[in-house]
Design an enzyme around this catalytic site. Sequence first.
Site, PDB file in Angstrom:
ATOM      1  N   THR A   1       8.644  30.721  28.961  1.00  0.00           N
ATOM      2  CA  THR A   1       9.081  32.110  28.954  1.00  0.00           C
ATOM      3  C   THR A   1       7.910  33.015  29.302  1.00  0.00           C
ATOM      4  O   THR A   1       6.825  32.882  28.741  1.00  0.00           O
ATOM      5  CB  THR A   1       9.622  32.505  27.571  1.00  0.00           C
ATOM      6  OG1 THR A   1      10.694  31.631  27.229  1.00  0.00           O
ATOM      7  CG2 THR A   1      10.112  33.941  27.590  1.00  0.00           C
ATOM      8  N   ARG A   2       8.118  33.929  30.226  1.00  0.00           N
ATOM      9  CA  ARG A   2       7.027  34.814  30.634  1.00  0.00           C
ATOM     10  C   ARG A   2       6.886  35.979  29.665  1.00  0.00           C
ATOM     11  O   ARG A   2       7.827  36.355  28.963  1.00  0.00           O
ATOM     12  CB  ARG A   2       7.283  35.354  32.041  1.00  0.00           C
ATOM     13  CG  ARG A   2       8.439  36.343  32.136  1.00  0.00           C
ATOM     14  CD  ARG A   2       8.601  36.832  33.566  1.00  0.00           C
ATOM     15  NE  ARG A   2       9.687  37.795  33.689  1.00  0.00           N
ATOM     16  CZ  ARG A   2       9.543  39.105  33.512  1.00  0.00           C
ATOM     17  NH1 ARG A   2       8.358  39.597  33.180  1.00  0.00           N
ATOM     18  NH2 ARG A   2      10.571  39.922  33.655  1.00  0.00           N
ATOM     19  N   LEU A   3       5.699  36.549  29.645  1.00  0.00           N
ATOM     20  CA  LEU A   3       5.447  37.739  28.839  1.00  0.00           C
ATOM     21  C   LEU A   3       5.801  38.985  29.633  1.00  0.00           C
ATOM     22  O   LEU A   3       5.664  39.019  30.855  1.00  0.00           O
ATOM     23  CB  LEU A   3       3.977  37.812  28.447  1.00  0.00           C
ATOM     24  CG  LEU A   3       3.479  36.824  27.393  1.00  0.00           C
ATOM     25  CD1 LEU A   3       1.974  36.962  27.247  1.00  0.00           C
ATOM     26  CD2 LEU A   3       4.155  37.071  26.064  1.00  0.00           C
ATOM     27  N   GLN A   4       6.239  40.018  28.950  1.00  0.00           N
ATOM     28  CA  GLN A   4       6.462  41.297  29.598  1.00  0.00           C
ATOM     29  C   GLN A   4       5.115  41.930  29.953  1.00  0.00           C
ATOM     30  O   GLN A   4       4.105  41.689  29.283  1.00  0.00           O
ATOM     31  CB  GLN A   4       7.232  42.233  28.673  1.00  0.00           C
ATOM     32  CG  GLN A   4       8.670  41.821  28.422  1.00  0.00           C
ATOM     33  CD  GLN A   4       9.491  41.841  29.696  1.00  0.00           C
ATOM     34  OE1 GLN A   4       9.898  40.793  30.199  1.00  0.00           O
ATOM     35  NE2 GLN A   4       9.726  43.014  30.237  1.00  0.00           N
TER      36      GLN A   4
END
Length: 208
Positions: free
Chosen positions: A1-4
């Site tokens: 999951t990528r970070l904002q």
Amino acid sequence: TRLQVEHPVTEMITGIDLVKQQIRIASGLKLEIKQSDLKINGHAIECRIYAEDVDNNFAPSTGKITHHRLTSGPGTRIDRGIDLMSEVPIYYDPLLSKITTWGKNREEAIARMKRALIEYQISGVITNIPAFNWVLKQKSFLDGSFDINFLDNEFLPLVPNKWKENSIKEIEQIAAIMGALLKQKEISSSIKKNEIPDTNKWFIQNYE
């Protein structure tokens, strides 16, 4: 999951290193925290500094970074992908850096951001820093009454260049004040040089 992109805001108000936790998960380890451990402390805001020309429909600005002076100070964080002499090409997103400021409340976070944007200097490409300076002075932003139509309704009607008029006047006023203060300092220094203390047993005779 990528970070904002805005994850520094979360990190500054929670004290949690989200990147570290993400790496732990990717390594097969468990999170070091639980939801119940999270506590919100203060307020944080973030400005994304882009190489773009606001007055030209926010078009990307390319070139070489010829001057780069970082900002610092209490409650101030900067994440950057550039340095002096870095090239800003046409092939990628023109995001240069992110400035995030924290304060005990929203007002303090905004005040620190204003200072940070003034201190942060980039030359060689056009940036959106002046536009952020404009936004941070607007009543609707300061009192929180703005909405998603803020730029369309308040900013874009002033593009190109009209939005800069107040900023130019403020710069001229600051320059005038600084000039007056420097002049006063020169006068005070001159007076002190010619002052003779009452306790001085000698005197200076002016033969002019």
